[in-house]
Design a protein around this motif. Structure first.
Motif, PDB file in Angstrom:
ATOM      1  N   PRO A 163       0.856  -1.188   0.000  1.00  0.00           N
ATOM      2  CA  PRO A 163       0.000   0.000   0.000  1.00  0.00           C
ATOM      3  C   PRO A 163       0.901   1.250   0.000  1.00  0.00           C
ATOM      4  N   LEU A 164       0.437   2.323  -0.639  1.00  0.00           N
ATOM      5  CA  LEU A 164       1.220   3.557  -0.653  1.00  0.00           C
ATOM      6  C   LEU A 164       1.269   4.160   0.747  1.00  0.00           C
ATOM      7  N   VAL A 165       0.101   4.165   1.407  1.00  0.00           N
ATOM      8  CA  VAL A 165       0.010   4.771   2.742  1.00  0.00           C
ATOM      9  C   VAL A 165      -0.801   3.882   3.669  1.00  0.00           C
ATOM     10  N   GLU A 166      -0.612   4.093   4.939  1.00  0.00           N
ATOM     11  CA  GLU A 166      -1.534   3.503   5.903  1.00  0.00           C
ATOM     12  C   GLU A 166      -1.867   4.583   6.923  1.00  0.00           C
ATOM     13  N   PHE A 167      -3.018   4.412   7.569  1.00  0.00           N
ATOM     14  CA  PHE A 167      -3.410   5.426   8.530  1.00  0.00           C
ATOM     15  C   PHE A 167      -2.722   5.146   9.853  1.00  0.00           C
ATOM     16  N   ASP A 168      -2.078   6.165  10.395  1.00  0.00           N
ATOM     17  CA  ASP A 168      -1.402   6.013  11.679  1.00  0.00           C
ATOM     18  C   ASP A 168      -2.267   6.664  12.751  1.00  0.00           C
ATOM     19  N   ALA A 203      -1.846   6.965  15.885  1.00  0.00           N
ATOM     20  CA  ALA A 203      -1.077   7.759  16.850  1.00  0.00           C
ATOM     21  C   ALA A 203      -0.858   9.169  16.319  1.00  0.00           C
ATOM     22  N   GLU A 204      -0.495   9.264  15.035  1.00  0.00           N
ATOM     23  CA  GLU A 204      -0.231  10.579  14.457  1.00  0.00           C
ATOM     24  C   GLU A 204      -1.499  11.231  13.907  1.00  0.00           C
ATOM     25  N   GLY A 205      -2.577  10.426  13.798  1.00  0.00           N
ATOM     26  CA  GLY A 205      -3.820  10.968  13.271  1.00  0.00           C
ATOM     27  C   GLY A 205      -3.721  11.378  11.814  1.00  0.00           C
ATOM     28  N   ARG A 206      -2.840  10.695  11.068  1.00  0.00           N
ATOM     29  CA  ARG A 206      -2.694  11.032   9.648  1.00  0.00           C
ATOM     30  C   ARG A 206      -2.188   9.811   8.887  1.00  0.00           C
ATOM     31  N   TYR A 207      -2.249   9.940   7.559  1.00  0.00           N
ATOM     32  CA  TYR A 207      -1.668   8.893   6.740  1.00  0.00           C
ATOM     33  C   TYR A 207      -0.144   9.009   6.766  1.00  0.00           C
ATOM     34  N   VAL A 208       0.509   7.861   6.786  1.00  0.00           N
ATOM     35  CA  VAL A 208       1.968   7.857   6.641  1.00  0.00           C
ATOM     36  C   VAL A 208       2.316   6.912   5.493  1.00  0.00           C
ATOM     37  N   THR A 209       3.446   7.178   4.840  1.00  0.00           N
ATOM     38  CA  THR A 209       3.826   6.324   3.718  1.00  0.00           C
ATOM     39  C   THR A 209       4.524   5.071   4.246  1.00  0.00           C
ATOM     40  N   ARG A 236       0.470  16.359   0.415  1.00  0.00           N
ATOM     41  CA  ARG A 236      -0.764  16.781   1.104  1.00  0.00           C
ATOM     42  C   ARG A 236      -1.411  15.602   1.811  1.00  0.00           C
ATOM     43  N   LEU A 237      -1.427  14.463   1.115  1.00  0.00           N
ATOM     44  CA  LEU A 237      -2.069  13.268   1.681  1.00  0.00           C
ATOM     45  C   LEU A 237      -1.447  12.884   3.021  1.00  0.00           C
ATOM     46  N   ILE A 238      -0.138  13.046   3.154  1.00  0.00           N
ATOM     47  CA  ILE A 238       0.507  12.649   4.413  1.00  0.00           C
ATOM     48  C   ILE A 238       0.622  13.847   5.365  1.00  0.00           C
ATOM     49  N   GLY A 239      -0.165  14.892   5.064  1.00  0.00           N
ATOM     50  CA  GLY A 239      -0.297  15.968   6.044  1.00  0.00           C
ATOM     51  C   GLY A 239       0.786  17.014   6.013  1.00  0.00           C
ATOM     52  N   LEU A 240       1.520  17.073   4.914  1.00  0.00           N
ATOM     53  CA  LEU A 240       2.523  18.121   4.776  1.00  0.00           C
ATOM     54  C   LEU A 240       1.842  19.261   4.040  1.00  0.00           C
ATOM     55  N   ASP A 241       1.706  20.422   4.690  1.00  0.00           N
ATOM     56  CA  ASP A 241       1.031  21.479   3.932  1.00  0.00           C
ATOM     57  C   ASP A 241       1.980  22.053   2.892  1.00  0.00           C
ATOM     58  N   LEU A 242       1.403  22.799   1.968  1.00  0.00           N
ATOM     59  CA  LEU A 242       2.149  23.216   0.782  1.00  0.00           C
ATOM     60  C   LEU A 242       3.386  24.013   1.154  1.00  0.00           C
ATOM     61  N   GLU A 243       3.225  24.886   2.149  1.00  0.00           N
ATOM     62  CA  GLU A 243       4.344  25.737   2.527  1.00  0.00           C
ATOM     63  C   GLU A 243       5.487  24.898   3.095  1.00  0.00           C
ATOM     64  N   GLU A 244       5.114  23.991   3.967  1.00  0.00           N
ATOM     65  CA  GLU A 244       6.095  23.100   4.592  1.00  0.00           C
ATOM     66  C   GLU A 244       6.811  22.262   3.534  1.00  0.00           C
ATOM     67  N   ALA A 245       6.016  21.714   2.618  1.00  0.00           N
ATOM     68  CA  ALA A 245       6.582  20.881   1.557  1.00  0.00           C
ATOM     69  C   ALA A 245       7.563  21.685   0.730  1.00  0.00           C
ATOM     70  N   ARG A 246       7.206  22.921   0.434  1.00  0.00           N
ATOM     71  CA  ARG A 246       8.093  23.731  -0.414  1.00  0.00           C
ATOM     72  C   ARG A 246       9.335  24.154   0.344  1.00  0.00           C
ATOM     73  N   ASP A 247       9.185  24.365   1.638  1.00  0.00           N
ATOM     74  CA  ASP A 247      10.340  24.735   2.434  1.00  0.00           C
ATOM     75  C   ASP A 247      11.344  23.573   2.488  1.00  0.00           C
ATOM     76  N   LYS A 248      10.809  22.375   2.759  1.00  0.00           N
ATOM     77  CA  LYS A 248      11.708  21.214   2.909  1.00  0.00           C
ATOM     78  C   LYS A 248      12.178  20.659   1.575  1.00  0.00           C
ATOM     79  N   PHE A 249      11.233  20.547   0.643  1.00  0.00           N
ATOM     80  CA  PHE A 249      11.515  19.795  -0.580  1.00  0.00           C
ATOM     81  C   PHE A 249      11.362  20.643  -1.828  1.00  0.00           C
ATOM     82  N   GLY A 250      11.438  21.970  -1.645  1.00  0.00           N
ATOM     83  CA  GLY A 250      11.258  22.872  -2.785  1.00  0.00           C
ATOM     84  C   GLY A 250      12.185  22.532  -3.942  1.00  0.00           C
TER      85      GLY A 250
END
Lengths: 597, 597
Positions: free
Chosen positions: B433-438, B440-446, B501-515
């Motif tokens: 599976p690409l993701v599973e729901f965690d 504990a974290e309340g979100r999908y993780v890869t 987005r699916l794993i809960g990284l908002d756009l700004e965060e994603a661009r900051d880390k992985f721009g």
């Protein structure tokens, strides 16, 4: 789906008539005579792909949309190019691929610079878009040859019985020499690992472990101010051998280097490399990294000028210094400005002045002529073996100042006058002093590192005249650049402790920092020695690049930044808390602290 | 001086009559019949050296002083051993060297443990004196084969068109997955580099750069609590390819692994490796790292027990869970204590109980027999294909709990009963599976990492039922141990942002880390994918060692310490000041903070 059957750049007349599938990047698209021509590029080169609206309208319709750097998959057939349309500059220039199908695998924005060699682009922009910069053929060549060179080194050393053994990256901080990069421990508050400046101690321990012949192509780290062409992380070819003498290591190294030159750039270098002692190098070249591609040797003239009226000369000799000269052929007619430039350069290296004599057709010309006398001038000319048209340069001072400043002039002038013969000129510098006195630190410091063995016959001098002790150390110099260096190591605890003491490390400190080494020397440490070569610098010189950054896939800037990923970067409070750290910028703590650009 | 002409361990009858020079360590000295016998050891093995007081009194006098682990240089002549004194256990056992001269190159203190295989010594002591531990033949073999394996990998990948490209060690912290090791910057206060957890992003950028086929044998770093057999720094065989599908990478990997097995341990493995989907692996083996050296498959019996009186079973089925069983041949007569042990193990994995039926000669025996009824018991026996003497085990619960606990029992029982067939059993696990729901974290993780591509046909599910999306990901499992894993990567910015987005990284965060990655995907990123293998683990399994520490030259302890150099260690105030740091241990900040032992 099959993405491709061939690389673009390897197609040739052998494939004429064959159906092929290609995948690559659009180097260029031209619309001409109702057709579309696309130069498709992959790692191996370019090939021309032709799209026709008549025979393959669907492929043509796709081709109409493509632009530079789009990623395509193309099916087609290989044809001989129509007569008169061949491109002799292109390896694939006699053929073309007539497309029958085309898919855009990924479009591309317009790149910030051209994907071609010789671009004149700010290096920061190239580093920021390194993944585009690396698409350029000269950078692809650097990657390919770097891989090839590493392979050649490994094959050679494997064939000579060396084992590649991995040494730790998270190791102990032993600040000596350069500054360590530190890695805070989360488990042990206030404690740190250090990234290795070199695997020196571990490779010695591997000899104690009986590995006999070790090598590693290994990343090393130095947190230095990046003057010159340095990188915070760099790669070494590191090796160590047991039961050997200096001679064995030099011979092995020469074989390795000669093999690299042959395999990587097709150059046969003649062996053995010439050798020169440290004393001789300093005396003749004014440096321990002599560039022997040209002569321009430093010549001692102290005896000739000991009694002259010109006080600068005679006084220097009287005070135990010396006077040395350099004859620069064809430089007699240097302008006042050019000579001033030379004087400025000599001053940078501590010379208080630069005397000169111009050997002009009408006779010698010099402001100091009258203070020397005709006989002395003629004697100087003869000693320097200089003829008409030469410029004679002299520095009078303490020996170190004389040699250093004339050495700098020598290399400056060789470049200015284009005296460097082409090719690769290797030379070994041997018989380094073990230590020299550092007035700033008020103590002896080692020229190599504290694990270097003194020559047996000099050991008694350790206690009486340490600066006269010669080390079993050697450096390899290529075209005036230090490529590597090494030594036979100390393998007995008592001698190692003696050297530690000599360089001002008290016993407690030595045991705290290097206790494990001292202990290992007591458990049957064999005689051993080794060498390390700067892999980046070696590649730079072999490939004729201007900076090591052009042979490192993802280099940092001179200010230690990675412009691509923007490292170093801030981290979270949580990360710092876990490491038991707080950032604290002391006021005026350091002149080197700068804002991140 | 010539230190040696031959290695001790390679001498043989071919050298009889020759004069030789040897250098090595004293494995053993025996005085017998007026002679001294020394077993001299080097990297290649042992040879017996004989000293006689009559023929060579000087050499004999030296030999009288030698003790274990002294380093000697010996001159002598090779002779056939006198009849009856051959040692068939020794490679050199038919010959001996009669010493004519002997020099002690270095004495040795008495080592803290024997330099021989199979010693029973505290591992901490071995690590503290690693340079002695590595002298033992089994450790020498590990070093030699580690070198050999790396060479085989490089030769294989080079022959397949891969370039080894070095990626940075000082890189950007992108905490995702494991914890980063950080490296403070001196030049940029409050900023940090991170040591790479893997070269993932750089290898993807190399594909964008057109490198086409990349590999690296590379050090990686994870600052994790070292449960199980982990190391803070470990080595990966890392590779990436462009213009490929899953199939291409699996085939290439199989060739690589098969070559390693052949060259390193002389084992021919049959290709292709079997493949199993993640779902099937969980269902049949209760794990995504199935050990297929034995059967003992999990079998669903929910339908058979849906209506039984035994509420634990029927209730579980009614509530949407399941009941699965395991038939363990020859275990029917397990004691009460043994069965309790199984129950405890199942409980560790969340099972609230473990039901069992013993198929004894006198008939089935079980506390729950009466709640099942004879017909159901017989149906269960048939479904599990179990005969007399088998022990049937059942867990009823939510599917995950059932599978995890029975999976653990399966592997425990296989070991206990010795069911593992000898040899190397490889299996690919695919269609993760690409993701599973965690929760504990309340979100999908890869399940792998956020750069893994989903299967095209599943992309629409990303927005509706993400947990049903299958990834183009694969793991290679050897004897129940995950050897490596990889995937086809996302090569389009829009899809990459959707997964972020699916794993809960908002756009700004994603661009900051992985721009930089997102940007790179817009400049003609080719389709690409790759895989990474744990080199340490692979060697451990191939060489049949118990821990990865036995195949790592200088490993850390489970508590991340280097016992040899005593790292991590305190650093000076000056070092901290230069890095703009202060150590600050928050009170009760962490349960893991311990005193350095």
């Amino acid at each position: 789906m099959i993405y491709r059957t061939h690389y673009c750049g390897t197609l040739g007349e052998a494939e004429i008539g064959q159906k092929v599938v290609l995948a690559g990047w659009v180097q260029r698209r031209r619309d001409h005579g109702g057709l579309i021509f696309v130069d498709l590029r992959d790692r191996e080169g370019l090939v021309q792909v032709v799209f026709s609206p008549d025979t393959d309208p669907e492929a043509f319709a796709v081709a109409e949309k493509v632009r530079s750097e789009y990623v395509l998959r193309v099916e087609g057939e290989v044809h001989r190019r129509p007569p008169g349309t061949e491109n002799p500059k292109l390896k694939t220039g006699t053929i073309e691929v007539r497309a029958t199908s085309c898919t855009i695998l990924n479009p591309s924005r317009t790149p910030p610079f051209y994907i071609e060699d010789g671009i004149n682009v700010d290096e920061d922009l190239r580093l920021r878009y390194r993944y585009l910069d690396l698409r350029r053929p000269e950078m692809q060549e650097a990657l390919r040859l770097r891989h090839r060179a590493a392979k050649v080194v490994r094959d050679y050393l494997d064939a000579h019985g060396f084992w590649e053994v991995e040494t730790p990256m998270l190791t102990r901080s032993t600040p000596e020499g350069a500054r360590d990069y530190l890695v805070p421990s989360r488990i042990y508050p206030g404690r740190f690992y250090a990234l290795p400046q070199s695997p020196q101690l571990f490779k010695q321990l591997l000899m104690v472990a009986g590995v006999d012949r070790y090598f590693q192509i290994v990343r090393c780290f130095r947190d230095e101010d990046l003057r010159a062409d340095r990188q915070p992380e760099f790669t070494q070819i590191d090796l160590e051998m047991s039961f050997v003498e200096v001679e064995d290591i030099l011979r092995l190294s020469e074989g390795l280097i000669a093999t690299l030159c042959r395999e990587i750039v097709g150059v046969e270098v003649s062996l053995p490399f010439p050798r020169i002692s440290y004393q001789e190098a300093m005396s003749l070249y004014g440096t321990d990294r002599p560039d022997i591609r040209y002569d321009l040797l430093l010549t001692d003239v102290s005896d000739l000028v000991a009694e002259v009226e010109f006080k600068v000369f005679s006084q220097a000799v009287k005070e135990g210094g010396c006077v040395k000269g350099l004859a620069v052929p064809g430089a007699a007619n240097f302008s006042r400005k050019e000579i001033d430039e030379l004087t400025r350069l000599a001053a940078l290296f501590g010379a208080k002045g630069l005397a000169y004599i111009q050997l002009l057709p009408e006779g010698p010309k010099s402001p100091i002529l009258k203070f020397l006398g005709e006989g002395v001038v003629e004697a100087l000319r003869q000693r320097l073996q200089a003829g008409e048209g030469a410029l004679l340069l002299f520095v009078a001072d303490k020996r170190e100042v004389v040699e250093r400043s004339l050495g700098a002039l020598r290399s400056y002038l060789a470049q200015k006058l284009g005296l460097e013969k082409p090719g690769l000129s290797f030379v070994w510098v041997v018989d380094f002093p073990l230590v020299e006195f550092d007035p700033a630190e008020g103590r002896y410091v080692t020229l190599h590192h504290p694990f270097t063995a003194p020559r047996e016959e000099d050991v008694p001098l350790l206690e009486t005249e340490p600066e006269k002790v010669r080390a079993k150390a050697y450096d390899l110099v290529l075209n005036g650049v230090e490529l590597g260096g090494g030594s036979i190591r100390i393998n007995r605890r008592d001698l190692q402790e003696k050297v530690f003491r000599l360089i001002g490390l008290d016993l407690e400190e030595a045991r705290d920092k290097f206790g494990f080494l001292l202990e290992a020397l007591e458990y049957g440490a064999p005689p051993h020695g080794g060498i390390a070569f700067g892999f980046d610098r070696l590649l730079m010189l072999l490939l004729g690049r201007q900076t090591i950054r052009d042979v490192i896939p993802f280099p940092k800037t001179q200010r230690a930044q990675d412009l691509l990923t923007q490292a170093p970067s801030p981290v979270t409070e949580e990360q710092l808390r876990e490491l038991h750290l707080r950032v604290e910028v002391a006021k005026g703590s350091s002149g080197i602290v700068k804002k991140l650009s």
